[in-house]
Each structure stands twice: as C-alpha cells, then as structure tokens.
Design an enzyme around this catalytic site. Structure first.
Site, PDB file in Angstrom:
ATOM      1  N   SER A  28     -34.013   7.279 -19.232  1.00 56.22           N
ATOM      2  CA  SER A  28     -34.721   7.704 -20.382  1.00 56.22           C
ATOM      3  C   SER A  28     -35.925   8.495 -19.955  1.00 56.22           C
ATOM      4  CB  SER A  28     -35.221   6.500 -20.992  1.00 56.22           C
ATOM      5  OG  SER A  28     -33.883   6.049 -21.454  1.00 56.22           O
ATOM      6  N   ARG A  32     -36.822  12.768 -21.005  1.00 56.67           N
ATOM      7  CA  ARG A  32     -38.147  12.902 -21.326  1.00 56.67           C
ATOM      8  C   ARG A  32     -38.981  13.828 -20.854  1.00 56.67           C
ATOM      9  NH1 ARG A  32     -35.683   8.730 -23.498  1.00 56.67           N
ATOM     10  NH2 ARG A  32     -36.292   7.994 -25.741  1.00 56.67           N
ATOM     11  N   GLY A 100     -25.507  10.775 -24.905  1.00 61.57           N
ATOM     12  CA  GLY A 100     -26.203  10.641 -26.445  1.00 61.57           C
ATOM     13  C   GLY A 100     -27.562  10.795 -26.496  1.00 61.57           C
ATOM     14  N   ARG A 128     -19.251   9.241 -30.953  1.00 63.94           N
ATOM     15  CA  ARG A 128     -20.319   8.536 -31.453  1.00 63.94           C
ATOM     16  C   ARG A 128     -20.850   9.155 -32.655  1.00 63.94           C
ATOM     17  NH1 ARG A 128     -23.734   7.595 -26.157  1.00 63.94           N
ATOM     18  NH2 ARG A 128     -24.620   6.065 -27.429  1.00 63.94           N
ATOM     19  N   SER A 173     -33.237   2.056 -33.040  1.00 62.10           N
ATOM     20  CA  SER A 173     -32.868   2.950 -32.027  1.00 62.10           C
ATOM     21  C   SER A 173     -33.711   3.805 -31.637  1.00 62.10           C
ATOM     22  CB  SER A 173     -31.573   4.045 -32.711  1.00 62.10           C
ATOM     23  OG  SER A 173     -31.555   5.262 -31.953  1.00 62.10           O
ATOM     24  N   GLN A 175     -33.465   6.509 -29.795  1.00 62.22           N
ATOM     25  CA  GLN A 175     -32.866   7.817 -29.790  1.00 62.22           C
ATOM     26  C   GLN A 175     -33.479   8.319 -31.138  1.00 62.22           C
ATOM     27  OE1 GLN A 175     -28.931   7.951 -28.676  1.00 62.22           O
ATOM     28  NE2 GLN A 175     -29.350   7.625 -26.709  1.00 62.22           N
ATOM     29  N   ASP A 325     -28.469  -1.588 -23.243  1.00 63.87           N
ATOM     30  CA  ASP A 325     -27.490  -1.051 -22.223  1.00 63.87           C
ATOM     31  C   ASP A 325     -27.362  -2.140 -21.225  1.00 63.87           C
ATOM     32  OD1 ASP A 325     -27.920   1.352 -23.498  1.00 63.87           O
ATOM     33  OD2 ASP A 325     -29.336   2.013 -22.219  1.00 63.87           O
ATOM     34  N   ARG A 356     -18.477  -1.249 -26.490  1.00 64.78           N
ATOM     35  CA  ARG A 356     -18.753  -2.238 -25.340  1.00 64.78           C
ATOM     36  C   ARG A 356     -18.334  -3.627 -25.461  1.00 64.78           C
ATOM     37  NH1 ARG A 356     -24.083   0.939 -23.012  1.00 64.78           N
ATOM     38  NH2 ARG A 356     -22.929   2.396 -21.638  1.00 64.78           N
ATOM     39  N   ARG A 401     -21.098   2.008 -17.642  1.00 67.46           N
ATOM     40  CA  ARG A 401     -21.690   0.865 -17.391  1.00 67.46           C
ATOM     41  C   ARG A 401     -20.619  -0.094 -17.436  1.00 67.46           C
ATOM     42  NH1 ARG A 401     -26.987   1.995 -17.326  1.00 67.46           N
ATOM     43  NH2 ARG A 401     -27.662   3.544 -18.714  1.00 67.46           N
TER      44      ARG A 401
HETATM   45  C1  S3P Z   1     -32.056   5.597 -25.102  1.00 68.17           C
HETATM   46  C2  S3P Z   1     -31.814   4.611 -26.238  1.00 68.17           C
HETATM   47  C3  S3P Z   1     -30.926   3.791 -26.224  1.00 68.17           C
HETATM   48  C4  S3P Z   1     -29.952   3.480 -25.242  1.00 68.17           C
HETATM   49  C5  S3P Z   1     -29.787   4.722 -24.441  1.00 68.17           C
HETATM   50  C6  S3P Z   1     -31.248   5.466 -23.943  1.00 68.17           C
HETATM   51  C7  S3P Z   1     -32.992   6.550 -24.985  1.00 68.17           C
HETATM   52  O1  S3P Z   1     -29.746   4.202 -27.269  1.00 68.17           O
HETATM   53  O2  S3P Z   1     -28.954   2.953 -25.389  1.00 68.17           O
HETATM   54  O3  S3P Z   1     -28.966   4.568 -23.221  1.00 68.17           O
HETATM   55  O4  S3P Z   1     -33.303   7.041 -23.859  1.00 68.17           O
HETATM   56  O5  S3P Z   1     -33.887   6.807 -25.786  1.00 68.17           O
HETATM   57  P1  S3P Z   1     -30.249   3.917 -28.937  1.00 68.17           P
HETATM   58  O6  S3P Z   1     -31.139   4.526 -29.365  1.00 68.17           O
HETATM   59  O7  S3P Z   1     -29.071   4.458 -29.344  1.00 68.17           O
HETATM   60  O8  S3P Z   1     -30.219   2.507 -28.963  1.00 68.17           O
END
Ligand code: S3P
Length: 448
Positions: A28, A32, A100, A128, A173, A175, A325, A356, A401
């Site tokens: 993550s 960023r 994602g 997704r 989330s 994300q 995760d 999952r 995973r």
């Molecule tokens: C992530 C947020 C999570 C996580 C993903 C990484 C991120 O997803 O499952 O592996 O870096 O912001 P969600 O925001 O869909 O929960």
C-alpha cells in the site's frame, strides 16, 4: 508479465522455521509513494519499494501520464513528478494487471485531470466491482463508462476543475477513501471523506508528509478527513517499511510448525494493519515485538514468533478492516488450532482478488480440513496442532494470497498439497519461494 500458462507447484517441508528474515516493502505504501512522487514537483527518492507486479503497474501508469519513475542500480527508485494538475493524456490503455489498488486510486487521479484514460486488467480484476469508486468520482464530475455491472475495462474522462464533495463511505474501504482524496488533490476547495470505520491511513499520512493540507477530525458519523485541493506536493525521501501482510504468512508458518523460532525484521506496525497479529495473539500465538522504532512517520519493529499451541476463537468482526487481506493466512492458523474458529462479518472477502471465502473453503477442504462456509466468513475445525491431512490440488483463482496461504499450510501436512499456479505470487511477493527455500523448505514444479 505472467507467462500464459499456469505453473503448478508444491512445497516439501523442511521442519522448524528458524533464523531471521526480511519481507519486501509494504504494498500500500509503495503504490502511494510512486503516485505521490509522480505528482510532486522535483525528485522523490524511494528506498525499499516493493518491486511486485502490482506496484510496477502503478509505476508504468504514472510514466504513461508523464512522470519519470526509474530504479537506479543502488535499488533506490527516483521519481520526477509532473505536479498536481500536470498529468498528461496517456497514449494507450493503462494495463492494471491484477491490481485493484492501482486501478481505484488512479481512477481518482484521472477523475480531476483534463485527460481520458482507459483501464484494463486481468480476469480476476475484471470481475471486481468498480461502482464503489465510479459513484463518488462521477459526483465530482468525472464521466466514467464501465463494462456491464460497473466492471473493467472502463474509461475515465476527467473533469477539470472537478467539484469538491463530502463523501460518506458506504463500505469500509481505504481504496474508495483514497480515490476520493486523490481526486480532491486537483479539485478547488475542500474535499471531505467521512469514514465511519477506520481503514488503513497511509494516504492521509503520506499526503501530509508530501505537504498537502489534510486534517482528520472526529465527527458525528466517524472521522472526517478534509483535504484542501489544488495542493502543491513537495518531493520526499521515503523509506518503505516491510509489509505486515507479507510477514503474516511467516508468522502463521512459525506458529504452526513445531520447533519454530523466527525473527522477521523491520515490519510496519501501523494499527490500521495489525488485526491479524491481535487475532493470532488471542489464539495464544507467541508473537513479540523487538526494537520498536519510527521510520518515515510509521512505527516499525522486528517480530519474534515462536511455535505455539493455538486455541480456536470467535474472531471479532471489528478486526475485519485492519486484517482484511490476512484472512486467508488466519484461516490457515485456525486449521491448526484446538477447537472451532468462527470468523464472520468479513463479507468484503467476497470481492477481493478472488472470492476468498469460497476459495479458502474449497482449498482447506481439499487439504482435509473441516470447513463450513457462511455468507460472510468461515467456521473452521482445527487439528489441535496435528499436521493437516494434505493431498489434493488447490485452485488459487489468480489470487496471490491463496497461493501463499496454502504454501504455508503445506509446511505441516502429512501429504503434499499441490497448488495449481505460482504466477499470482509475483503480484505482491516475488521473493516468497526464495525465502521459503532459505527457511529449509523445497518448492518443486509440477506438470500443468
Ligand atoms: C488497500 C486497501 C484494501 C486492501 C488492498 C490494499 C489499499 O482494499 O484489501 O489490498 O492499499 O488501499 P479495500 O479498500 O478494497 O478494502
């Protein structure tokens, strides 16, 4: 990029896990670092970047939109940003692979720039849901055309200037939160996200580190994150700590394989990511933190994990956002515990790189574990510390995973567990099998 055909493998265990290992940089934070470095004016340097396929997809996309993102011979990544507002029209589709995080965060960036970008991905990513980001970004003015069901491939036509919104997150989330904040970077005025349940906060921490004006205040419905737009980001030197999601595999491995005593150096200890360690400690896992320190605004430490007799628990659903995760790894730990572990309230697992809940129910069942599937989780009957029966062939469903969790399960199983595809592991942890070998286990390749 992946070779076209699946590559099955199995692991021959090598006994107790001992010694000291490191894990790659946090995924993550790596995404960023590349994105924010690409939006700063001047050169950012990133040490310890995760060089997995997902992060490389982000780097390629930022290059396609005008930034320079390069790895030097010393392993340090140097990024020359274009400035907020300066992203260029990419001349081809942005290929997101399995990622994602790349997709959703970059959709946010494109949404407030005067450019149009098409996003494509692999079979897993194309299944997704993207509506969760399409909805708020459309409210900010982006024009998004998705495939049926709000899926990829999709096209984002940004609006500049975009419209600032106050967005109440309907799902926990990071994300979605980050997509809105990143769109807010090039939007005049203040973009707000209201977060009822805390999720990983790397975007907030790093945006502040890059000089953005961002505040987090408690509100009636949860934390209110406010970002002042038309931000000017200043280049940074970032040291990426070890990924706690990657460390979780070795933590579970050391807890379940008798005689293990393993140190995992330099692991990120951010509380929004620490749920798995809390749950494993509740199960009786002997996990201690040594040499706790701060690196680049994040707590890090060295984990020491010793083999432990694990006891089943009811996994508190409120831990879900901070270990979202790590459920596959936790399910493996539960398979070795004494008693029946119940993990509910984790519905989001259905929309990860694979479903999952279903994938792990089938995988553990194939390896001889008694599992009951629920809409929002699993109940798992553990062996009480005995090896798993093993055998069978696991379908990883393009999910890194799942592959790594079942490789860990193979480390203490009576019969070998065949895993149908090694390729997804490269998305987040290219060195995984190398570390497995260092710890004494032997991967072997099987016929497809
Ligand atoms: C992530 C947020 C999570 C996580 C993903 C990484 C991120 O997803 O499952 O592996 O870096 O912001 P969600 O925001 O869909 O929960």
């Amino acid at each position: 990029m992946h070779p076209d055909t699946p590559r099955p493998f199995q692991i021959t265990p090598g006994g107790a896990l001992r010694g000291r290992i490191t894990v790659p940089g946090d995924k993550s934070i790596s995404h960023r670092a590349v994105m924010f470095g690409s939006l700063a004016v001047g050169e950012s340097r990133v040490e310890g970047l995760l060089e997995g396929e997902d992060v490389l997809a982000t780097a390629a996309a930022m290059q396609a939109m005008g930034a320079t993102v390069k790895r030097d011979e010393d392993g340090v990544w140097r990024i020359h940003g274009v400035g907020v507002g300066g992203l260029l029209q990419p001349d081809r589709a942005l290929e997101m692979g399995n990622s994602g995080t790349s997709t959703r965060l970059l959709m946010g960036l494109v949404a407030s720039h005067p450019i149009t970008a098409t996003f494509t991905g692999d079979a897993s990513l194309s299944r997704r849901p993207m509506a969760r980001v399409i909805e708020p970004l459309s409210r900010m003015g982006a024009d998004i055309t998705a495939s049926p069901g709000g899926r990829m491939p999709l096209m984002v036509r940004g609006l500049c200037p975009a419209v600032p919104i106050a967005y109440h997150l309907p799902v926990a989330s990071a994300q979605v939160k980050s997509a809105v904040l990143l769109a807010g970077l090039n939007t005049p005025g203040i973009t707000r996200v209201i977060e009822p349940v805390p999720t990983r906060d790397h975007s907030e921490r790093m945006l502040r580190g890059f000089g953005a004006e961002l505040t987090v205040e408690p509100g009636h419905y949860g934390a209110v994150i406010s970002l002042t737009g038309e931000a000017e980001l200043k280049p940074q030197h970032i040291v990426v700590p070890g990924d706690p999601s990657s460390a979780a595999f070795w933590t579970v491995a050391a807890l379940v394989v008798p005689g293990s005593d393993l140190s995992i150096a330099n692991v990120l200890l951010n509380p929004t990511r620490a749920g798995i360690y809390q749950a494993l400690r509740m199960m009786g896992g002997d996990i201690t933190v040594e040499n706790e320190r701060e690196v680049g605004g994040e707590r890090v430490g060295d984990l020491r994990v010793r083999h432990s007799a694990l006891t089943a628990i009811d996994v508190p659903p409120e831990l879900a956002p901070s270990m979202i995760d790590e459920y596959p790894a936790l399910f493996v730990a539960a398979a070795f515990a004494q008693g029946r572990t119940v993990a509910r309230g984790a519905h989001e697992l259905r929309v990860k790189e694979s479903d999952r809940i279903a994938t792990m129910a089938t995988a553990l069942g194939t390896a001889g574990v008694a599992v009951t599937e629920h809409e929002d989780g699993l109940t798992i009957q553990g062996t009480g510390g005995e090896p798993l029966p093993g055998g069978g062939r696991i379908a990883t469903q393009l999910d890194h995973r799942i592959a790594m969790s079942m490789a860990v399960a193979s480390l203490y199983a009576t019969r070998p567990i065949m895993i149908d595809d090694v390729r997804p592991i490269a998305t987040s942890y290219p060195d995984f099998l190398h570390t497995m070998t260092r710890l004494g286990a032997s991967p072997t390749w099987l016929n497809a």
